[in-house]
Design an enzyme around this catalytic site. Sequence first.
Site: not given
Ligand code: FPP
Length: 260
Positions: A48, A142, A31
Amino acid sequence: MIGKLFNATKPTEAKAPAEAAGPKHVAIIMDGNGRWAQKKGKIRTFGHKAGVDSVRAVVRFARQNNIESLTLFAFSSENWKRPEEEVSVLMELFNLVLNSEAKKLNKNGVRLKVIGDVNGFDAKLVEKIHKVEEMTKDNSELVLNIAANYGGRWDIVNAAKQLAAQVKTGEVKEADINEELFNSFTSTAELPELDLLIRTGGEHRISNFLLWQCAYAELYFTDVLWPDFNEDVFQQAVDDFKVRQRRFGLTGEQVVKADG
Ligand code: FPP
Protein backbone atom coordinates in the site's frame (compact mmCIF):
# COMPACT_ATOMS: atom_id res chain seq x y z
CA MET A 1 4.40 2.84 -68.22
CA ILE A 2 6.80 4.61 -65.92
CA GLY A 3 4.03 7.11 -65.20
CA LYS A 4 1.82 4.22 -64.20
CA LEU A 5 4.43 2.69 -61.98
CA PHE A 6 5.64 5.91 -60.44
CA ASN A 7 2.54 8.11 -60.37
CA ALA A 8 3.79 11.02 -62.51
CA THR A 9 1.32 13.54 -61.17
CA LYS A 10 2.05 15.20 -57.88
CA PRO A 11 0.30 13.19 -55.22
CA THR A 12 -2.38 15.07 -53.35
CA GLU A 13 -1.02 16.01 -49.98
CA ALA A 14 -2.01 13.30 -47.53
CA LYS A 15 -4.03 14.73 -44.66
CA ALA A 16 -2.81 13.61 -41.27
CA PRO A 17 -5.64 11.65 -39.65
CA ALA A 18 -7.36 13.60 -36.91
CA GLU A 19 -5.97 12.68 -33.51
CA ALA A 20 -8.47 10.39 -31.76
CA ALA A 21 -9.91 11.96 -28.64
CA GLY A 22 -8.47 10.79 -25.35
CA PRO A 23 -10.59 10.06 -22.27
CA LYS A 24 -11.82 13.00 -20.20
CA HIS A 25 -12.72 10.99 -17.15
CA VAL A 26 -10.66 7.96 -16.10
CA ALA A 27 -11.28 5.78 -13.05
CA ILE A 28 -8.85 3.25 -11.64
CA ILE A 29 -9.27 0.22 -9.40
CA MET A 30 -5.80 0.12 -7.86
CA ASP A 31 -5.47 -3.60 -7.19
CA GLY A 32 -2.50 -5.82 -6.40
CA ASN A 33 -0.68 -4.01 -3.58
CA GLY A 34 -0.81 -7.00 -1.25
CA ARG A 35 0.43 -9.50 -3.84
CA TRP A 36 3.19 -7.13 -4.93
CA ALA A 37 4.47 -6.96 -1.35
CA GLN A 38 4.10 -10.69 -0.72
CA LYS A 39 6.10 -11.45 -3.88
CA LYS A 40 8.92 -9.49 -2.32
CA GLY A 41 8.59 -11.34 0.97
CA LYS A 42 7.14 -8.26 2.70
CA ILE A 43 3.91 -7.65 4.57
CA ARG A 44 0.87 -6.47 2.60
CA THR A 45 0.94 -2.92 3.92
CA PHE A 46 4.38 -2.45 2.33
CA GLY A 47 2.52 -2.70 -0.99
CA HIS A 48 0.00 0.00 0.00
CA LYS A 49 2.86 2.34 0.87
CA ALA A 50 4.54 1.65 -2.46
CA GLY A 51 1.18 2.25 -4.15
CA VAL A 52 1.32 5.92 -3.17
CA ASP A 53 4.13 6.45 -5.73
CA SER A 54 1.85 5.07 -8.46
CA VAL A 55 -0.87 7.49 -7.31
CA ARG A 56 1.59 10.36 -7.79
CA ALA A 57 2.52 9.03 -11.25
CA VAL A 58 -1.09 8.79 -12.45
CA VAL A 59 -1.94 12.27 -11.19
CA ARG A 60 1.07 13.63 -13.09
CA PHE A 61 0.09 11.71 -16.21
CA ALA A 62 -3.52 12.89 -16.03
CA ARG A 63 -2.44 16.53 -15.77
CA GLN A 64 -0.08 16.20 -18.71
CA ASN A 65 -2.62 14.45 -20.92
CA ASN A 66 -5.64 16.71 -20.57
CA ILE A 67 -7.62 14.26 -18.50
CA GLU A 68 -10.18 16.39 -16.67
CA SER A 69 -11.12 13.98 -13.98
CA LEU A 70 -9.35 11.04 -12.33
CA THR A 71 -11.24 8.83 -9.88
CA LEU A 72 -9.23 6.41 -7.74
CA PHE A 73 -10.74 3.57 -5.71
CA ALA A 74 -8.78 3.88 -2.48
CA PHE A 75 -11.03 2.14 0.03
CA SER A 76 -14.26 0.29 -0.60
CA SER A 77 -17.15 -0.02 1.85
CA GLU A 78 -16.18 -3.71 2.05
CA ASN A 79 -12.51 -3.02 2.92
CA TRP A 80 -13.46 -2.52 6.60
CA LYS A 81 -13.57 -6.32 6.78
CA ARG A 82 -9.80 -6.54 6.26
CA PRO A 83 -7.51 -7.23 9.24
CA GLU A 84 -7.66 -4.36 11.70
CA GLU A 85 -3.97 -3.59 11.33
CA GLU A 86 -4.23 -3.26 7.54
CA VAL A 87 -7.24 -0.93 7.84
CA SER A 88 -5.40 1.23 10.33
CA VAL A 89 -2.29 1.46 8.09
CA LEU A 90 -4.52 2.51 5.19
CA MET A 91 -6.14 5.23 7.33
CA GLU A 92 -2.70 6.41 8.43
CA LEU A 93 -1.60 6.50 4.83
CA PHE A 94 -4.58 8.67 3.76
CA ASN A 95 -3.74 11.02 6.62
CA LEU A 96 -0.07 11.17 5.65
CA VAL A 97 -0.83 11.72 1.98
CA LEU A 98 -3.31 14.50 2.76
CA ASN A 99 -0.67 16.17 4.94
CA SER A 100 2.25 15.78 2.57
CA GLU A 101 0.55 16.28 -0.81
CA ALA A 102 -2.18 18.88 -0.25
CA LYS A 103 0.01 21.91 -0.95
CA LYS A 104 1.59 20.30 -4.02
CA LEU A 105 -1.83 19.39 -5.42
CA ASN A 106 -3.02 22.93 -4.85
CA LYS A 107 0.08 24.42 -6.49
CA ASN A 108 -0.50 22.22 -9.52
CA GLY A 109 -4.11 23.27 -9.93
CA VAL A 110 -5.59 19.97 -8.79
CA ARG A 111 -8.96 19.96 -7.09
CA LEU A 112 -9.31 17.15 -4.56
CA LYS A 113 -12.65 15.59 -3.81
CA VAL A 114 -13.44 12.58 -1.69
CA ILE A 115 -16.45 10.55 -2.76
CA GLY A 116 -18.03 7.97 -0.48
CA ASP A 117 -19.52 7.84 2.97
CA VAL A 118 -16.78 9.80 4.74
CA ASN A 119 -18.80 9.83 7.96
CA GLY A 120 -17.46 6.32 8.50
CA PHE A 121 -13.99 7.79 9.10
CA ASP A 122 -12.32 9.21 12.16
CA ALA A 123 -13.51 12.80 12.81
CA LYS A 124 -9.97 14.22 12.47
CA LEU A 125 -9.53 12.60 9.07
CA VAL A 126 -12.91 13.94 7.95
CA GLU A 127 -11.90 17.42 9.08
CA LYS A 128 -8.66 17.16 7.10
CA ILE A 129 -10.50 15.95 4.01
CA HIS A 130 -12.89 18.92 4.19
CA LYS A 131 -9.97 21.31 4.68
CA VAL A 132 -8.15 20.09 1.57
CA GLU A 133 -11.40 20.03 -0.44
CA GLU A 134 -12.04 23.63 0.58
CA MET A 135 -8.47 24.74 -0.14
CA THR A 136 -8.48 23.25 -3.66
CA LYS A 137 -12.09 23.93 -4.63
CA ASP A 138 -11.34 26.59 -7.25
CA ASN A 139 -8.66 24.58 -9.08
CA SER A 140 -9.47 23.47 -12.58
CA GLU A 141 -6.43 21.63 -14.02
CA LEU A 142 -7.70 18.25 -12.84
CA VAL A 143 -10.34 16.92 -10.47
CA LEU A 144 -8.83 14.13 -8.38
CA ASN A 145 -11.61 12.07 -6.82
CA ILE A 146 -10.60 9.71 -4.11
CA ALA A 147 -13.29 7.07 -3.58
CA ALA A 148 -13.09 6.21 0.11
CA ASN A 149 -15.62 4.13 2.02
CA TYR A 150 -17.26 4.07 -1.38
CA GLY A 151 -19.53 1.48 -2.95
CA GLY A 152 -21.36 1.74 -6.25
CA ARG A 153 -24.58 0.41 -4.73
CA TRP A 154 -24.25 2.89 -1.84
CA ASP A 155 -23.94 5.69 -4.40
CA ILE A 156 -27.15 4.61 -6.16
CA VAL A 157 -29.09 4.12 -2.91
CA ASN A 158 -27.82 7.46 -1.61
CA ALA A 159 -28.99 9.22 -4.78
CA ALA A 160 -32.38 7.46 -4.56
CA LYS A 161 -32.82 8.58 -0.95
CA GLN A 162 -32.09 12.23 -1.75
CA LEU A 163 -34.40 12.10 -4.73
CA ALA A 164 -37.18 10.49 -2.67
CA ALA A 165 -36.80 13.23 -0.04
CA GLN A 166 -37.24 15.92 -2.70
CA VAL A 167 -40.29 14.14 -4.14
CA LYS A 168 -41.74 14.08 -0.65
CA THR A 169 -41.31 17.83 -0.16
CA GLY A 170 -42.67 18.48 -3.66
CA GLU A 171 -39.38 20.00 -4.91
CA VAL A 172 -39.28 17.29 -7.58
CA LYS A 173 -42.25 15.78 -9.38
CA GLU A 174 -42.17 12.03 -9.92
CA ALA A 175 -42.92 12.60 -13.61
CA ASP A 176 -39.74 14.68 -13.95
CA ILE A 177 -37.43 11.88 -12.81
CA ASN A 178 -35.12 10.84 -15.61
CA GLU A 179 -31.52 9.64 -15.96
CA GLU A 180 -30.10 13.15 -16.02
CA LEU A 181 -31.91 14.16 -12.86
CA PHE A 182 -30.96 10.92 -11.11
CA ASN A 183 -27.33 11.43 -12.11
CA SER A 184 -27.38 14.86 -10.48
CA PHE A 185 -27.78 13.14 -7.09
CA THR A 186 -24.84 10.76 -7.53
CA SER A 187 -21.39 11.46 -6.14
CA THR A 188 -19.98 12.15 -9.60
CA ALA A 189 -22.72 14.59 -10.66
CA GLU A 190 -20.36 17.44 -11.55
CA LEU A 191 -17.91 15.29 -13.49
CA PRO A 192 -17.79 14.38 -17.15
CA GLU A 193 -19.20 10.93 -18.09
CA LEU A 194 -16.83 8.13 -17.18
CA ASP A 195 -14.89 7.22 -20.34
CA LEU A 196 -12.36 4.67 -19.21
CA LEU A 197 -12.17 2.31 -16.23
CA ILE A 198 -8.79 0.68 -15.61
CA ARG A 199 -8.29 -2.22 -13.23
CA THR A 200 -4.81 -3.39 -12.33
CA GLY A 201 -3.86 -6.67 -10.67
CA GLY A 202 -5.29 -9.16 -13.17
CA GLU A 203 -8.89 -9.49 -11.93
CA HIS A 204 -11.71 -8.90 -14.41
CA ARG A 205 -14.48 -7.41 -12.31
CA ILE A 206 -15.89 -4.07 -11.19
CA SER A 207 -16.11 -4.89 -7.46
CA ASN A 208 -18.94 -2.48 -6.65
CA PHE A 209 -17.03 0.55 -7.98
CA LEU A 210 -18.79 3.13 -10.16
CA LEU A 211 -21.78 0.98 -11.14
CA TRP A 212 -24.09 3.73 -12.43
CA GLN A 213 -21.18 5.56 -14.09
CA CYS A 214 -19.81 2.47 -15.88
CA ALA A 215 -22.82 2.25 -18.22
CA TYR A 216 -20.84 3.25 -21.32
CA ALA A 217 -17.28 3.28 -19.98
CA GLU A 218 -14.57 1.38 -21.81
CA LEU A 219 -13.02 -1.25 -19.55
CA TYR A 220 -9.28 -1.92 -19.52
CA PHE A 221 -7.76 -4.73 -17.48
CA THR A 222 -4.05 -5.20 -16.94
CA ASP A 223 -2.07 -7.82 -15.01
CA VAL A 224 0.32 -5.12 -13.80
CA LEU A 225 0.15 -4.89 -9.99
CA TRP A 226 -0.67 -1.38 -8.72
CA PRO A 227 2.79 -0.48 -7.32
CA ASP A 228 4.25 -1.28 -10.78
CA PHE A 229 1.69 0.88 -12.60
CA ASN A 230 3.35 3.93 -14.13
CA GLU A 231 3.01 6.50 -16.93
CA ASP A 232 3.92 3.92 -19.62
CA VAL A 233 1.16 1.51 -18.60
CA PHE A 234 -1.29 4.42 -18.32
CA GLN A 235 -0.27 5.50 -21.84
CA GLN A 236 -0.95 1.95 -23.14
CA ALA A 237 -4.45 2.06 -21.65
CA VAL A 238 -5.13 5.48 -23.21
CA ASP A 239 -3.78 4.34 -26.61
CA ASP A 240 -6.04 1.30 -26.45
CA PHE A 241 -9.00 3.54 -25.57
CA LYS A 242 -8.28 5.80 -28.55
CA VAL A 243 -8.60 3.01 -31.12
CA ARG A 244 -11.86 1.67 -29.75
CA GLN A 245 -15.09 2.55 -31.51
CA ARG A 246 -17.59 3.77 -28.93
CA ARG A 247 -21.03 3.06 -30.34
CA PHE A 248 -23.42 3.99 -27.49
CA GLY A 249 -25.98 1.59 -28.93
CA LEU A 250 -25.61 2.72 -32.57
CA THR A 251 -24.23 0.58 -35.42
CA GLY A 252 -20.60 0.94 -36.45
CA GLU A 253 -21.72 2.49 -39.77
CA GLN A 254 -23.85 5.11 -38.04
CA VAL A 255 -20.90 6.09 -35.86
CA VAL A 256 -18.53 6.43 -38.87
CA LYS A 257 -21.12 8.61 -40.66
CA ALA A 258 -21.68 10.82 -37.62
CA ASP A 259 -17.91 11.27 -37.18
CA GLY A 260 -17.73 12.49 -40.76
C1 FPP B 1 -6.03 -2.97 -3.38
O1 FPP B 1 -4.93 -3.84 -3.36
C2 FPP B 1 -5.67 -1.66 -2.84
C3 FPP B 1 -6.28 -1.02 -1.80
C4 FPP B 1 -7.43 -1.59 -1.07
C5 FPP B 1 -5.80 0.26 -1.28
C6 FPP B 1 -5.31 1.27 -2.28
C7 FPP B 1 -4.52 2.29 -1.56
C8 FPP B 1 -3.41 2.88 -2.00
C9 FPP B 1 -2.85 2.70 -3.34
C10 FPP B 1 -2.66 3.77 -1.05
C11 FPP B 1 -2.90 5.19 -1.01
C12 FPP B 1 -3.93 5.80 -1.85
C13 FPP B 1 -4.27 7.10 -1.79
C14 FPP B 1 -5.27 7.63 -2.73
C15 FPP B 1 -3.70 8.00 -0.80
P1 FPP B 1 -5.04 -5.19 -2.54
O2 FPP B 1 -4.53 -4.97 -1.18
O3 FPP B 1 -6.44 -5.72 -2.60
O4 FPP B 1 -4.07 -6.13 -3.33
P2 FPP B 1 -4.17 -7.71 -3.47
O5 FPP B 1 -5.30 -7.99 -4.42
O6 FPP B 1 -2.85 -8.07 -4.06
O7 FPP B 1 -4.39 -8.29 -2.12
